[in-house]
Design a protein around this motif. Structure first.
Motif, PDB file in Angstrom:
ATOM      1  N   ASP A 235      -4.083  17.896  -1.635  1.00 26.50           N
ATOM      2  CA  ASP A 235      -5.151  18.454  -2.463  1.00 26.50           C
ATOM      3  C   ASP A 235      -6.027  17.343  -3.047  1.00 26.50           C
ATOM      4  OD1 ASP A 235      -4.121  20.982  -1.967  1.00 26.50           O
ATOM      5  OD2 ASP A 235      -3.047  21.098  -3.887  1.00 26.50           O
ATOM      6  N   LEU A 236      -5.411  16.269  -3.517  1.00 25.83           N
ATOM      7  CA  LEU A 236      -6.170  15.154  -4.082  1.00 25.83           C
ATOM      8  C   LEU A 236      -7.043  14.483  -3.026  1.00 25.83           C
ATOM      9  CD1 LEU A 236      -3.518  13.488  -6.412  1.00 25.83           C
ATOM     10  CD2 LEU A 236      -5.593  14.704  -7.110  1.00 25.83           C
ATOM     11  N   TYR A 237      -6.519  14.326  -1.823  1.00 22.51           N
ATOM     12  CA  TYR A 237      -7.306  13.705  -0.753  1.00 22.51           C
ATOM     13  C   TYR A 237      -8.574  14.507  -0.481  1.00 22.51           C
ATOM     14  CZ  TYR A 237      -3.024  11.043   0.391  1.00 22.51           C
ATOM     15  OH  TYR A 237      -1.916  10.231   0.356  1.00 22.51           O
ATOM     16  N   VAL A 238      -8.443  15.838  -0.478  1.00 24.26           N
ATOM     17  CA  VAL A 238      -9.592  16.707  -0.229  1.00 24.26           C
ATOM     18  C   VAL A 238     -10.543  16.678  -1.432  1.00 24.26           C
ATOM     19  CG1 VAL A 238     -10.319  19.104   0.132  1.00 24.26           C
ATOM     20  CG2 VAL A 238      -8.371  18.179   1.399  1.00 24.26           C
ATOM     21  N   THR A 239      -9.979  16.782  -2.637  1.00 21.93           N
ATOM     22  CA  THR A 239     -10.796  16.787  -3.856  1.00 21.93           C
ATOM     23  C   THR A 239     -11.592  15.492  -3.999  1.00 21.93           C
ATOM     24  OG1 THR A 239      -9.209  18.223  -4.970  1.00 21.93           O
ATOM     25  CG2 THR A 239     -10.713  16.966  -6.379  1.00 21.93           C
TER      26      THR A 239
ATOM     27  N   PHE B 199       0.853  -1.184   0.000  1.00 21.33           N
ATOM     28  CA  PHE B 199       0.000   0.000   0.000  1.00 21.33           C
ATOM     29  C   PHE B 199       0.889   1.234   0.000  1.00 21.33           C
ATOM     30  CE2 PHE B 199      -2.134  -3.359   2.264  1.00 21.33           C
ATOM     31  CZ  PHE B 199      -3.435  -3.294   1.838  1.00 21.33           C
ATOM     32  N   SER B 200       0.356   2.319  -0.545  1.00 17.12           N
ATOM     33  CA  SER B 200       1.059   3.582  -0.358  1.00 17.12           C
ATOM     34  C   SER B 200       0.463   4.231   0.873  1.00 17.12           C
ATOM     35  CB  SER B 200       0.912   4.484  -1.588  1.00 17.12           C
ATOM     36  OG  SER B 200      -0.442   4.804  -1.813  1.00 17.12           O
ATOM     37  N   GLY B 201       1.294   4.878   1.644  1.00 16.88           N
ATOM     38  CA  GLY B 201       0.829   5.530   2.856  1.00 16.88           C
ATOM     39  C   GLY B 201       0.366   6.942   2.586  1.00 16.88           C
ATOM     40  N   LEU B 202      -0.139   7.588   3.617  1.00 17.11           N
ATOM     41  CA  LEU B 202      -0.523   8.988   3.493  1.00 17.11           C
ATOM     42  C   LEU B 202       0.690   9.814   3.100  1.00 17.11           C
ATOM     43  CD1 LEU B 202      -2.877   9.721   6.505  1.00 17.11           C
ATOM     44  CD2 LEU B 202      -3.437   9.812   4.082  1.00 17.11           C
TER      45      LEU B 202
ATOM     46  N   PRO C 196       2.380  18.160  -1.099  1.00 15.85           N
ATOM     47  CA  PRO C 196       1.137  18.928  -0.965  1.00 15.85           C
ATOM     48  C   PRO C 196       0.100  18.600  -2.039  1.00 15.85           C
ATOM     49  CG  PRO C 196       3.050  20.371  -0.788  1.00 15.85           C
ATOM     50  CD  PRO C 196       3.553  19.020  -1.193  1.00 15.85           C
ATOM     51  N   SER C 197       0.529  18.146  -3.205  1.00 11.43           N
ATOM     52  CA  SER C 197      -0.460  17.825  -4.244  1.00 11.43           C
ATOM     53  C   SER C 197      -1.313  16.628  -3.834  1.00 11.43           C
ATOM     54  CB  SER C 197       0.222  17.588  -5.591  1.00 11.43           C
ATOM     55  OG  SER C 197       1.044  16.453  -5.547  1.00 11.43           O
TER      56      SER C 197
END
Length: 151
Positions: free
Chosen positions: A133-137, A120-123, A129-130
């Protein structure tokens, strides 16, 4: 990929390996070099077509366009694999229910003593920062912060 070499050493040879979310085939090539029989699945049609052309004469490899989180499974003729690898796919496959279905599909494809290598990729919001933004979007689509849709 030393961790994959170690994992492969635990499988019977010639192992039948399922490469879930095989992409452009990096892991599949390694498995073929080690004498495995490889089946790769990925939703990316262009990647699968490229791999199919590249390995058209290799009897030890086949590649299929599949949604790895499909409720109907991987839809493969032979679903008894000695091992399955799932690299970073679970991090981008969709929401939590899609990840559950992905794992069910892998479980159904493995032989009773089959082994899974999953990563898995982590947080990454504090590193890049991009990604924040993707997590929020993508939050309205995924339903959870830290998950993003594959692009």
């Amino acid at each position: 990929m030393p961790h994959l070499d170690h994992w492969l050493s635990t499988l019977p040879l010639p192992a039948r390996v399922l490469d879930v979310g095989c992409g452009t085939g990096g892991a599949s090539r390694l498995f073929l070099e080690r004498g495995c029989l490889v089946v790769g699945v990925d939703i990316n049609r262009a990647a699968i077509e490229g791999l199919s052309r590249e390995f058209c004469k290799a009897r030890a490899a086949e590649f299929h366009v599949r949604d790895v989180a499909s409720p109907s499974g991987f839809e493969l003729a032979d679903t008894r694999f000695d091992g399955a690898i799932c690299q970073l796919v679970a991090s981008v496959v969709g929401d939590a229910s899609d990840r559950v279905q992905l794992l069910k599909n892998i479980h159904e494809a493995l032989s009773p003593k089959g082994k899974l290598s999953i990563s898995f990729s982590g947080l990454s919001d504090d590193i890049n920062p991009s990604y924040a933004d993707l997590y929020v979007t993508d939050l309205p689509y995924t339903g959870e912060y830290g998950t993003l849709s594959s692009r």
